[in-house]
Design an enzyme around this catalytic site. Structure first.
Site, mmCIF file in Angstrom:
data_model
loop_
_atom_site.group_PDB
_atom_site.id
_atom_site.type_symbol
_atom_site.label_atom_id
_atom_site.label_comp_id
_atom_site.label_asym_id
_atom_site.label_seq_id
_atom_site.Cartn_x
_atom_site.Cartn_y
_atom_site.Cartn_z
ATOM 1 N N ASN A 105 19.555 -5.869 -40.046
ATOM 2 C CA ASN A 105 17.802 -6.103 -39.732
ATOM 3 C C ASN A 105 18.042 -5.849 -38.236
ATOM 4 O O ASN A 105 18.852 -5.314 -37.149
ATOM 5 C CB ASN A 105 17.299 -7.171 -39.711
ATOM 6 C CG ASN A 105 17.252 -8.250 -40.874
ATOM 7 O OD1 ASN A 105 17.477 -7.619 -42.153
ATOM 8 N ND2 ASN A 105 17.083 -9.151 -41.364
ATOM 9 N N ASP A 107 14.595 -7.005 -36.270
ATOM 10 C CA ASP A 107 13.364 -7.166 -35.483
ATOM 11 C C ASP A 107 13.901 -7.913 -34.558
ATOM 12 O O ASP A 107 12.851 -8.683 -34.275
ATOM 13 C CB ASP A 107 12.995 -8.416 -36.497
ATOM 14 C CG ASP A 107 14.000 -9.303 -37.033
ATOM 15 O OD1 ASP A 107 13.613 -9.299 -39.219
ATOM 16 O OD2 ASP A 107 15.096 -9.587 -36.836
ATOM 17 N N HIS A 122 21.890 -1.029 -37.373
ATOM 18 C CA HIS A 122 21.029 -0.392 -38.008
ATOM 19 C C HIS A 122 19.408 -0.340 -36.259
ATOM 20 O O HIS A 122 18.360 0.042 -36.863
ATOM 21 C CB HIS A 122 19.956 -0.277 -38.555
ATOM 22 C CG HIS A 122 20.964 -0.021 -40.498
ATOM 23 N ND1 HIS A 122 20.354 -0.829 -41.215
ATOM 24 C CD2 HIS A 122 21.573 0.219 -39.825
ATOM 25 C CE1 HIS A 122 20.930 -0.614 -41.801
ATOM 26 N NE2 HIS A 122 22.744 -0.443 -41.569
ATOM 27 N N CYS A 155 7.677 12.585 -25.092
ATOM 28 C CA CYS A 155 8.524 12.301 -24.419
ATOM 29 C C CYS A 155 8.041 12.296 -23.183
ATOM 30 O O CYS A 155 7.685 13.667 -23.175
ATOM 31 C CB CYS A 155 9.868 12.655 -25.217
ATOM 32 S SG CYS A 155 11.594 12.374 -23.191
HETATM 33 C C1 BV8 Z 1 25.305 6.694 -43.340
HETATM 34 C C2 BV8 Z 1 16.931 0.750 -40.576
HETATM 35 C C3 BV8 Z 1 26.242 8.577 -42.447
HETATM 36 C C4 BV8 Z 1 15.192 1.862 -40.616
HETATM 37 C C5 BV8 Z 1 17.557 1.218 -42.528
HETATM 38 C C6 BV8 Z 1 22.746 10.900 -49.067
HETATM 39 C C7 BV8 Z 1 22.434 10.954 -47.931
HETATM 40 C C8 BV8 Z 1 22.659 10.837 -47.170
HETATM 41 C C9 BV8 Z 1 23.191 9.691 -47.007
HETATM 42 C C10 BV8 Z 1 23.473 8.529 -48.398
HETATM 43 C C11 BV8 Z 1 23.001 9.878 -49.335
HETATM 44 N N1 BV8 Z 1 23.845 8.519 -50.335
HETATM 45 C C12 BV8 Z 1 24.008 7.413 -49.807
HETATM 46 C C13 BV8 Z 1 23.993 8.034 -48.541
HETATM 47 C C14 BV8 Z 1 24.206 6.859 -47.930
HETATM 48 C C15 BV8 Z 1 23.681 6.077 -47.410
HETATM 49 C C16 BV8 Z 1 22.861 4.709 -48.605
HETATM 50 O O1 BV8 Z 1 23.155 3.948 -48.465
HETATM 51 N N2 BV8 Z 1 21.486 5.110 -49.496
HETATM 52 C C17 BV8 Z 1 21.027 4.263 -50.121
HETATM 53 C C18 BV8 Z 1 19.688 4.251 -50.756
HETATM 54 C C19 BV8 Z 1 21.497 4.350 -50.988
HETATM 55 N N3 BV8 Z 1 22.987 5.718 -45.749
HETATM 56 C C20 BV8 Z 1 22.982 5.927 -45.079
HETATM 57 O O2 BV8 Z 1 22.231 7.300 -44.827
HETATM 58 C C21 BV8 Z 1 23.453 5.202 -43.913
HETATM 59 N N4 BV8 Z 1 23.409 6.525 -42.646
HETATM 60 O O3 BV8 Z 1 25.702 7.165 -44.834
HETATM 61 O O4 BV8 Z 1 25.558 8.064 -42.470
HETATM 62 C C22 BV8 Z 1 26.012 10.209 -43.486
HETATM 63 C C23 BV8 Z 1 25.402 11.032 -42.695
HETATM 64 C C24 BV8 Z 1 24.684 11.900 -42.881
HETATM 65 C C25 BV8 Z 1 24.686 12.140 -44.602
HETATM 66 C C26 BV8 Z 1 25.595 11.267 -45.456
HETATM 67 C C27 BV8 Z 1 26.099 9.983 -45.247
HETATM 68 C C28 BV8 Z 1 22.044 5.056 -42.826
HETATM 69 C C29 BV8 Z 1 21.045 3.827 -43.517
HETATM 70 C C30 BV8 Z 1 20.526 3.034 -42.382
HETATM 71 C C31 BV8 Z 1 19.298 3.029 -42.743
HETATM 72 N N5 BV8 Z 1 18.332 2.725 -42.156
HETATM 73 N N6 BV8 Z 1 16.996 0.685 -42.004
HETATM 74 C C32 BV8 Z 1 14.147 1.271 -40.887
HETATM 75 O O5 BV8 Z 1 14.120 -0.178 -40.787
HETATM 76 O O6 BV8 Z 1 13.007 1.566 -40.988
HETATM 77 S S1 BV8 Z 1 17.801 0.232 -43.768
HETATM 78 C C33 BV8 Z 1 17.449 -0.809 -44.153
HETATM 79 O O7 BV8 Z 1 17.374 -1.003 -45.998
HETATM 80 C C34 BV8 Z 1 17.796 -2.757 -44.123
HETATM 81 O O8 BV8 Z 1 18.161 -1.797 -42.454
HETATM 82 C C35 BV8 Z 1 18.385 -2.682 -44.774
HETATM 83 O O9 BV8 Z 1 19.750 -2.107 -45.077
HETATM 84 C C36 BV8 Z 1 18.029 -1.773 -46.053
HETATM 85 C C37 BV8 Z 1 17.478 -3.002 -47.029
HETATM 86 O O10 BV8 Z 1 18.181 -3.477 -48.043
HETATM 87 P P1 BV8 Z 1 18.113 -5.513 -47.099
HETATM 88 O O11 BV8 Z 1 18.069 -5.605 -45.700
HETATM 89 O O12 BV8 Z 1 19.178 -5.789 -48.442
HETATM 90 O O13 BV8 Z 1 17.388 -5.431 -47.616
HETATM 91 P P2 BV8 Z 1 16.033 -5.836 -49.530
HETATM 92 O O14 BV8 Z 1 14.973 -4.548 -49.654
HETATM 93 O O15 BV8 Z 1 16.776 -3.793 -49.550
HETATM 94 O O16 BV8 Z 1 17.062 -7.133 -50.362
HETATM 95 C C38 BV8 Z 1 16.302 -8.020 -49.736
HETATM 96 C C39 BV8 Z 1 17.419 -9.029 -50.315
HETATM 97 O O17 BV8 Z 1 17.110 -10.565 -49.689
HETATM 98 C C40 BV8 Z 1 17.138 -9.088 -51.297
HETATM 99 O O18 BV8 Z 1 18.488 -9.537 -52.344
HETATM 100 C C41 BV8 Z 1 16.168 -10.503 -51.823
HETATM 101 O O19 BV8 Z 1 17.005 -11.026 -53.478
HETATM 102 C C42 BV8 Z 1 16.455 -11.249 -50.793
HETATM 103 N N7 BV8 Z 1 16.205 -12.191 -50.302
HETATM 104 C C43 BV8 Z 1 14.143 -12.088 -50.410
HETATM 105 N N8 BV8 Z 1 14.152 -13.408 -49.796
HETATM 106 C C44 BV8 Z 1 15.297 -14.541 -49.366
HETATM 107 C C45 BV8 Z 1 16.048 -13.450 -49.837
HETATM 108 N N9 BV8 Z 1 17.521 -13.932 -49.391
HETATM 109 C C46 BV8 Z 1 17.360 -14.849 -48.679
HETATM 110 N N10 BV8 Z 1 16.441 -15.783 -48.183
HETATM 111 C C47 BV8 Z 1 15.103 -15.560 -48.945
HETATM 112 N N11 BV8 Z 1 14.341 -16.039 -48.396
#
Ligand code: BV8
Length: 257
Positions: A105, A107, A122, A155
């Site tokens: 997160n 926040d 992140h 900037c």
């Molecule tokens: C990296 C900040 C190396 C920004 C975020 C192709 C090219 C490049 C990279 C990739 C690629 N394919 C895959 C990748 C890797 C990629 C990736 O993982 N992609 C995904 C889409 C497959 N990752 C990256 O790029 C990372 N860097 O790998 O560097 C690299 C470098 C160059 C080239 C290749 C590799 C960087 C990833 C970071 C991205 N930034 N956030 C912003 O916020 O704007 S990600 C952002 O989304 C969040 O930080 C978090 O990580 C993600 C969201 O996920 P969750 O937090 O799980 O939230 P979500 O909504 O999905 O789920 C919520 C859950 O809560 C649900 O399960 C729900 O049921 C539950 N819930 C709901 N209510 C409740 C609850 N639980 C409890 N209580 C409740 N009340």
């Protein structure tokens, strides 16, 4: 198993933990009114996909669109407050030998309620930096130095590059120190509690699997199944803000017994 039994089992495992890691995602802030990452795309943002906006290339192609989306989300975070789940995790620090929070997160809510050991994978949506990191990585930008209401502003140091939020975008590397520590903590944890993440984004999603592969117990709090559920010994299918305070109460009682 009934929810009450799962809750009691989960509390007992946490109470017995020696090196607890708590991995949190957007779900823990849902009850604060902050939409989870995937449902952050509501209203006027519904037509966009977050993973398409949260990238450097999107910012280069359409700086105003990306900047305005972050301004929208910052406003949501600014109006929101940490919830009972964040506070309960902070209280656990006095009840357990070791607890480190590793959060996806942006926040800042864990730190706001007093958790003292938080690994931010992140970044922080409330901070800004120069897109070119003109004075070194990162070149933070003081919002008071921003003139006018350009969207995005330039900037104030180099007067050239745009200002951007201090978050890790897709295709960007995570902060090396944070990632190294998160891997190490996951490897040595005897218990990892995973709260509110779909387990869809890497490398954060890898952490519970590292704990599991090294013999640690993985527990989950999530109303829905996630990419982690398959390796969780127990999944409490409930909102974290509701059950975390109850878990802390049980651990307190166990400590008094
Ligand atoms: C990296 C900040 C190396 C920004 C975020 C192709 C090219 C490049 C990279 C990739 C690629 N394919 C895959 C990748 C890797 C990629 C990736 O993982 N992609 C995904 C889409 C497959 N990752 C990256 O790029 C990372 N860097 O790998 O560097 C690299 C470098 C160059 C080239 C290749 C590799 C960087 C990833 C970071 C991205 N930034 N956030 C912003 O916020 O704007 S990600 C952002 O989304 C969040 O930080 C978090 O990580 C993600 C969201 O996920 P969750 O937090 O799980 O939230 P979500 O909504 O999905 O789920 C919520 C859950 O809560 C649900 O399960 C729900 O049921 C539950 N819930 C709901 N209510 C409740 C609850 N639980 C409890 N209580 C409740 N009340």
């Amino acid at each position: 198993m009934a929810e009450q039994d799962t809750l009691a089992q989960l509390a007992q495992i946490l109470a017995d933990s020696q090196r607890l890691v708590v991995s949190t995602g957007a779900g823990i802030s849902k009850e604060s009114g902050i939409p989870t990452f995937r449902d952050a795309m509501d209203g006027l943002w519904a037509k966009y996909d977050a993973t398409q906006l949260a990238t450097p290339s999107a910012f280069v192609q359409n700086p105003k669109l990306v900047w305005d989306w972050y301004q929208y989300r910052r406003e949501l975070v600014g109006k929101a407050k940490p919830n009972a789940g964040h506070y309960a995790l902070a209280e656990l620090e006095d009840l357990l030998p070791q607890i480190v929070i590793v959060t996806q997160n942006v926040d800042g809510f864990h730190q706001m309620v007093g958790s003292t050991d938080v690994v931010c994978l992140h970044g922080n949506i409330m901070l800004n930096k120069c897109f070119a990191n003109c004075r070194g990585t990162p070149t933070y930008v003081d919002p008071n130095l921003l003139e006018g209401n350009d969207s995005p502003p330039r900037c104030p140091h180099c007067q050239k590059a745009y200002v951007r939020p201090d978050v890790v975008w897709f295709e960007e590397m995570l902060p090396p120190d944070a990632l190294t520590r998160a891997f190490e903590l996951s490897r040595t944890a005897d218990v990892m509690l995973v709260i509110g993440t779909s387990g869809a984004v890497y490398p954060a999603a890898q952490l519970p699997f590292i704990t599991h592969e090294n013999g640690g117990i993985v527990l989950e709090i999530n109303p829905n199944e996630s990419g982690i559920s398959s390796i969780a010994r127990h999944r409490l299918a409930a909102p974290s803000g509701e059950v975390l305070p109850r878990i802390v109460e049980i651990i307190r009682t166990l400590r008094r017994a």
